[in-house]
Design an enzyme around this catalytic site. Sequence first.
Site, PDB file in Angstrom:
ATOM      1  CD  GLU A   1     -10.203  14.398  19.548  1.00  0.00           C
ATOM      2  OE1 GLU A   1      -9.223  13.671  19.690  1.00  0.00           O
ATOM      3  OE2 GLU A   1     -10.172  15.632  19.703  1.00  0.00           O
TER       4      GLU A   1
ATOM      5  CG  ASP B   1      -8.888  11.485  22.774  1.00  0.00           C
ATOM      6  OD1 ASP B   1      -8.544  10.952  23.849  1.00  0.00           O
ATOM      7  OD2 ASP B   1      -8.163  12.293  22.161  1.00  0.00           O
TER       8      ASP B   1
ATOM      9  CB  CYS C   1      -7.581  11.442  11.923  1.00  0.00           C
ATOM     10  SG  CYS C   1      -8.259  12.389  13.286  1.00  0.00           S
TER      11      CYS C   1
HETATM   12  C1  PEP Z   1      -7.876  10.577  18.383  1.00  0.00           C
HETATM   13  O1  PEP Z   1      -8.198  10.893  19.524  1.00  0.00           O
HETATM   14  O2  PEP Z   1      -8.384   9.613  17.768  1.00  0.00           O
HETATM   15  C2  PEP Z   1      -6.841  11.346  17.669  1.00  0.00           C
HETATM   16  C3  PEP Z   1      -6.567  11.112  16.406  1.00  0.00           C
HETATM   17  O3  PEP Z   1      -6.160  12.273  18.393  1.00  0.00           O
HETATM   18  P1  PEP Z   1      -4.920  11.911  19.380  1.00  0.00           P
HETATM   19  O4  PEP Z   1      -4.648  10.440  19.229  1.00  0.00           O
HETATM   20  O5  PEP Z   1      -3.808  12.788  18.958  1.00  0.00           O
HETATM   21  O6  PEP Z   1      -5.513  12.268  20.707  1.00  0.00           O
HETATM   22 MG    MG Z   2      -7.524  12.806  20.314  1.00  0.00          MG
END
Ligand code: PEP
Ligand code: MG
Length: 564
Positions: A429, A453, A500
């Site tokens: 990230e 992120d 993800c």
């Molecule tokens: C992301 O940062 O892409 C991620 C899947 O985590 P979150 O959206 O929970 O920060």
């Molecule tokens: Mg994230």
Amino acid sequence: MSKELRGIPAARGLARGVALKWMSADLEIPRFTPDDLAAEKARLAKARQEAKKQLHALSAQVSQQVGDAEAALFEAQAMFLTDVVLVSRAETAIETGMNAEQAWHQACEYFAAQLENLPDETLSARSVDVRDVGRRVIENLLGVHSRPLLTSQTILLARDLTPSQTASLDKTKISAFCTVEGGPTSHTAILARALGIPAVVGVGDEILEIADGTLLLVDGTAGLVVSNPPPDLLADFDKRIQSERELREQEAKFASQPAVTIDGHRVEVAANVGSVDDARKALEYGADGIGLLRTEFLFLNRSQAPGEQTQFAVYSTILALMGTRPVVVRTLDVGGDKEVPYYDFGIETNPFLGYRAIRLSLDHPEDFKSQLRALLRAGTKHDLRIMFPMIATLAEVRQAKKLLDEARGELQSKEVDMAKDVQVGIMVEIPAVALLADRFAPEVDFFSIGTNDLTQYTFAAERGNKRVSHLHDPCHPAILRQIKKVVRAAHAQGKWVGVCGEMAGDLQAIPVLLGLGVDELSMSPVQIPSAKRVICNWSLVDAQKLAERVLDLDDAEAVRKAVG
Ligand code: PEP
Ligand code: MG
């Protein structure tokens, strides 16, 4: 006369229906001097109590129809009903001789205005919830309840819909929502998406000039509303509605199949899950596994961290539901915009650059190990994978793995059964990790790229800030090149790579990710059937050619144009 209005696409899909304006009329709030001040306070307490019951019922209904995360909104609203500052302000006003309706209204307005003035967008958006709760209590005091009269195929037009208004409508009779206000992340948009109802928000005042009963067409994907459409457009729209329906039917068939390209390349399509209910949905929509279990849901909205046993029970339930399918569990990711009262975050000027996720876990090793023990115990008969969020340095990975070893040792010393062969991975990230992916690869079993992120940190543009949202498209070559680097480094060392972030469910981004060699895509459960359809209709060779081509483009817009 036919008229076209444009707004922000909030929930995809096409709808044809009849306009109905829902102007939740301004409540006439009476003003009088009550005779008995104690009785007036009791009247307010009773109305608050009633509101609490209504919100719990609404939460249960939404949890069943939509999901736990959306239902939590109403539980959070219910908390305002007992907020000490809010209640005592209203009661003090009653003591000065004000009636309950006025006292409660003024206290809520004061509180909402204070929230509105906060620089943090997430907190300031909660003023909508305070006003929503405020109105509910006043309606209870007055014994009035305003709900629109719905016939079938209604397209509801409103200034803005509060969460409780949206949730309490009869979804079977609503074909679409259109609002004057709101953005893509407003409550109406989130709920409409989860319910699968097309929605266009932020259309502007003109939407309320449309007379009730007018024939409307709504394109929630393009953000378009057409009133009194001419016959040729109507015919064309009807055809598109029909083919969309057929597409949905086809997609439903893809749900139960593996996602394999025309030339035989398999991609895992997994689900992002934030509750037990989401895990059920993941199965319903054909997920090959869970690619991201956001464990925060267990830690938010409580006064102290959940203990090992509580966590064990929830992880066990989710793992049992998923059987032998892989389940990637992300360790706690609080901080940033997700604060909990039992950790001291200090005063942070830039919370997203601060004390967050693995940084906090490594600083609270006992709590971290308690989560790891709960996971190891719950994973005995399952394909459990553990993932660390917001990794920035190799030292963090090594420290997290050391604590995982300690957690294993603690269980072993007590002869407690635990999962063996657990894959351990990290989220990518932060650009520092993408740049050094070849150095991280030997330390992990997999990478999962969190493009939400990664985009925020690559472009120095906060993810919740609307003013910089134009910098937030993960299809930008600056992100795509990082993904390519990560995939290369991982594959060279026999490791797999998932994505993800929201990008994984973006139908335009999928062929590019496929071509870059990503092995797994993890997304919101409802997106799985469409994603599988897209994968099954591409060949890996064509996707690779596409990916090579778009890496050299200037920006995300050009990439999206090239994908078509
Ligand atoms: C992301 O940062 O892409 C991620 C899947 O985590 P979150 O959206 O929970 O920060
Ligand atoms: Mg994230």
